[in-house]
Every structure is written in structure tokens, then in C-alpha cells.
Design a protein around this motif. Structure first.
Motif, PDB file in Angstrom:
ATOM      1  N   GLU A 330      57.599  55.128  60.474  1.00 41.41           N
ATOM      2  CA  GLU A 330      58.555  55.545  59.464  1.00 41.41           C
ATOM      3  C   GLU A 330      58.110  55.073  58.090  1.00 41.41           C
ATOM      4  O   GLU A 330      57.677  53.931  57.924  1.00 41.41           O
ATOM      5  N   GLN A 331      58.227  55.977  57.105  1.00 40.85           N
ATOM      6  CA  GLN A 331      57.869  55.657  55.735  1.00 40.85           C
ATOM      7  C   GLN A 331      58.970  56.128  54.802  1.00 40.85           C
ATOM      8  O   GLN A 331      59.821  56.942  55.166  1.00 40.85           O
ATOM      9  N   LEU A 332      58.938  55.609  53.584  1.00 39.38           N
ATOM     10  CA  LEU A 332      60.013  55.876  52.638  1.00 39.38           C
ATOM     11  C   LEU A 332      60.128  57.356  52.303  1.00 39.38           C
ATOM     12  O   LEU A 332      61.239  57.888  52.174  1.00 39.38           O
ATOM     13  N   TRP A 333      58.994  58.047  52.173  1.00 36.80           N
ATOM     14  CA  TRP A 333      59.047  59.450  51.757  1.00 36.80           C
ATOM     15  C   TRP A 333      59.761  60.327  52.770  1.00 36.80           C
ATOM     16  O   TRP A 333      60.276  61.391  52.422  1.00 36.80           O
ATOM     17  N   SER A 335      62.552  59.769  54.037  1.00 38.31           N
ATOM     18  CA  SER A 335      63.986  59.769  53.737  1.00 38.31           C
ATOM     19  C   SER A 335      64.379  60.897  52.803  1.00 38.31           C
ATOM     20  O   SER A 335      65.567  61.193  52.660  1.00 38.31           O
ATOM     21  N   SER A 341      65.172  62.729  57.819  1.00 38.88           N
ATOM     22  CA  SER A 341      65.615  61.414  57.356  1.00 38.88           C
ATOM     23  C   SER A 341      66.772  60.902  58.190  1.00 38.88           C
ATOM     24  O   SER A 341      66.817  59.710  58.538  1.00 38.88           O
ATOM     25  N   SER A 358      67.278  51.489  49.751  1.00 37.60           N
ATOM     26  CA  SER A 358      66.563  52.590  49.095  1.00 37.60           C
ATOM     27  C   SER A 358      66.366  53.764  50.042  1.00 37.60           C
ATOM     28  O   SER A 358      66.407  54.929  49.611  1.00 37.60           O
ATOM     29  N   TRP A 359      66.154  53.496  51.319  1.00 40.67           N
ATOM     30  CA  TRP A 359      65.957  54.563  52.285  1.00 40.67           C
ATOM     31  C   TRP A 359      67.239  55.381  52.442  1.00 40.67           C
ATOM     32  O   TRP A 359      67.203  56.614  52.447  1.00 40.67           O
ATOM     33  N   SER A 363      67.912  59.237  51.212  1.00 39.10           N
ATOM     34  CA  SER A 363      68.387  60.223  52.171  1.00 39.10           C
ATOM     35  C   SER A 363      69.610  60.963  51.632  1.00 39.10           C
ATOM     36  O   SER A 363      69.714  62.181  51.760  1.00 39.10           O
TER      37      SER A 363
END
Length: 364
Positions: A330-333, A335, A341, A358-359, A363
Motif C-alpha cells: 500500500e502506498q499513499l497515491w 488513496s 482507496s 493523510s491517507w 481518500s
């Protein structure tokens, strides 16, 4: 806001009058997944307990060629039966789960110290026989290992020399993370519930009104069309949200009935987790209602709109299947991608992992 509110109240009241639709969307659609999941788990668990606790009965062809092996199996509480003359036919027809066949040269090879072969006649396509097959293989491997140790000791060799490398597993999983394996279908069922909750209202408020010829008089009013459409979308999202809430409650009570504590699992579906799951899934109610209203508005008829909306529900399965089959981290992008997400965050939530703010914000 007044025009939007008028359309909103009108659509909500019209949908509430159709009790069968409300029952199908709020109750049947939301409860079907948890009930089926709990029932299947109870059935599988009861079958697993029966196979584990039951006495192992094994048919053996050529018992006279391996008397020591037969004595070992009986000491291991295995009931030995005379095997059939044609094990392949008996196993393929399902009359036996597994048959052990001992060749005539087994005793001679055993005395010479060369590898003595036995044959397990089984059908790997029969999943119900998998537990018995595993138990028989385990017994035979244990007998082979113990015999090898005895042979080494008789020759003055320490058996540990035969194991130059010992692998010790350090399991860092928690009961909650192991329990997440059981509820890895939760995101899939929740997304299905979201898209099914407001589907009938979205179709009826657009394509249905076109067929009843009640949409044109509504558009004749001196109100911008986006306000009329937004009122319909908000009304559909209300029922989608209600279906989501019912589905979360149903999953909570269904999972609490599962006897997972005896298996060393813990299902992390307490009230704070459910509230966070609702917060994560809430934007999807608006997205689902928007997509369904747009698709139904362009459909030529009510039935066509139902078909298109059903295909849209099918697309909700893709992120869940992709994350289950593709070993991605899982990575931030992720979301920023709708559906993906929510599936990713829900999976982290049921595993008991921390969700960065932030995630969740991205989302939303």
C-alpha cells in the motif's frame, strides 16, 4: 437549497412507499453477505472439527509386506482395513478417500537399506478428502524420519548431523491480523452494499420517470436542472448510506458469533473500527449515487438501466480482487483512486494497522 430539498424529500418519500424495494435494498442486500459468510464459516469449521476429531481409517493393500509400518500406524491410532484389489478405480469413484499400496519388494528394499517405496492412491480434485490425505502423508513422513534416526544411531552417527540447518519461525502476526484473513471479504461486501443500497431509487428517479413521462413536467419548472439532479442524487445516497450502516451492524453481530477465539484469531470489528469503516466508506455513497443516476439517465428504459447498473456493481469487485491477487504494498497515491482507496484502507483497518490521517483525507 429549497429546490434541492423539495426534490430530495419527494424522492425519499416515493421510495419509502415501495416497501418491497426498501426491504430488498436496506435489509436483503445488506444482510445477505454477512449471513452467507457466517453460515459458510460455521459449516467449514464444523466439518474441519469432525475430520480432525474422527478416527483415521486407512485402507492398505499389501499389508503383509510391511508389518513394522502397520504396527506403527496402529500405535498412532489408525484403523487399518484391507485394501481393494484395484485402488485406482475405488478412489476415482469416491468410495475411498485414499488407499495405501505397498509393493511386494518393499520388505527386501527395507532390509537392504535402500529407499523403499509406498504408493498413495488419491484424487487431489476431491477437496473433502484433503484433510485425510494430509494426515496420512504426515504419518508416513514421521515414520520415515524416525526410522532414519534409528539407522544413524545404530551406526554410531548422531541424528543431528543429518540436520545441518534448523529453521525456526518467528511469527510476528497478532490475533487481530490473523483474524483479518477471515474478514478479507469485508471491503468487497461493503462496496456491494453501498452500490446496491441506492440503485433502485437512482434508476426509478431518472429512467423510471422517463418511462412514466413524469420527468419532463418536472424539468418545466423554473429550477436549474443541476439542482433537480442533485436532489435525486442526495436521496439515493441516503438509502445507500442506510444500507451501509445496516451492513456494518450485520457484519459486527455475524462475526461475533464465530468461534474464532479457539483458533487463536481475533476479529477486529468493535464499535470504533465500525465507525472508522463508515467514515472511510461514506464518500462512496455519493459516488455510487452519482454514477448510477448518470448511467440510468442515459439509458433508454428502466430495464436497460437495471442492466447497466448491475454491470456497475460488478466493477466494484475489481479493486478487491486486484489487491487479493496482486502482491502490492500500500502506498499513499492509492488513496487518491476511488474504490481502490476504500478497499485498501478497510483492509488495513481490519488488520489492526494504524491509518495515517493523510491517507484518509486524500481518500475523501
Amino acid at each position: 437549497m429549497r429546490a434541492i430539498g423539495v426534490v430530495f424529500r419527494k424522492e425519499v418519500l416515493d421510495n419509502l412507499r415501495d416497501r418491497r424495494t426498501v426491504f430488498g435494498t436496506l435489509l436483503l442486500g445488506a444482510l445477505l453477505g454477512p449471513v452467507i459468510f457466517a453460515a459458510l464459516f460455521h459449516a467449514l469449521l464444523s466439518q474441519e472439527r469432525e475430520r480432525t476429531d474422527q478416527v483415521l481409517e486407512l485402507s492398505v493393500t499389501g499389508q503383509q509386506h510391511a508389518p513394522n509400518l502397520m504396527a506403527y500406524l496402529r500405535r498412532s491410532e489408525v484403523v487399518i482395513r484391507e485394501g481393494p484389489a484395484d485402488p485406482e478405480t475405488v478412489v476415482s469413484e469416491g468410495r475411498e478417500d485414499v488407499v495405501l499400496r505397498i509393493p511386494a519388494d518393499f520388505g527386501q528394499r527395507w532390509k537392504e537399506g535402500t529407499p523403499a517405496q509406498v504408493e498413495l492412491v488419491l484424487d487431489k480434485s476431491r477437496h473433502q478428502a484433503g484433510r485425510i490425505q494430509i494426515r496420512v502423508r504426515s504419518l508416513l513422513r514421521r515414520y520415515s524420519r524416525e526410522t532414519a534416526h534409528l539407522r544413524l544411531q545404530l551406526r554410531g552417527i548422531h541424528p543431528a548431523l543429518n540436520r545441518p540447518l534448523v529453521v525456526a519461525e518467528v511469527d510476528v502476526s497478532t490475533p487481530a491480523s490473523r483474524g483479518a484473513v477471515l474478514v478479507n471479504m469485508l471491503p468487497f461486501f461493503l462496496l456491494m452494499t453501498v452500490f446496491m443500497g441506492g440503485m433502485y431509487l437512482a434508476i426509478d428517479a431518472t429512467s423510471g420517470e422517463k418511462e412514466r413521462q413524469s420527468l419532463e413536467p418536472l424539468l418545466f419548472n423554473p429550477v436549474p436542472r443541476w439542482q433537480i439532479m442533485l436532489g435525486k442524487v442526495l436521496a439515493a445516497s441516503v438509502f445507500s448510506t442506510a444500507s451501509l450502516v445496516v451492513g456494518l451492524f450485520a457484519f459486527h453481530y455475524a462475526m461475533m458469533t464465530l468461534p474464532v477465539a479457539s483458533l487463536g484469531f481475533r476479529i477486529n470489528l468493535d464499535w470504533p473500527v465500525l465507525a472508522m469503516a463508515l467514515l472511510i466508506s461514506l464518500p462512496l455513497t455519493l459516488i455510487a449515487s452519482l454514477l448510477q443516476c448518470i448511467i440510468a439517465a442515459f439509458a433508454p428504459g428502466f430495464r436497460e438501466a437495471q442492466g447497466y447498473a448491475s454491470m456497475l456493481v460488478f466493477f466494484t469487485m475489481l479493486p478487491s480482487f486486484w489487491l487479493m491477487l496482486s502482491p502490492v504494498r500500500e502506498q499513499l497515491w492509492m488513496s487518491a483512486i476511488p474504490l481502490l482507496s476504500q478497499v485498501m484502507l478497510l483492509n488495513k483497518l481490519v488488520r489492526g494497522e494504524a491509518l495515517p490521517f493523510s491517507w484518509v483525507a486524500l481518500s475523501w
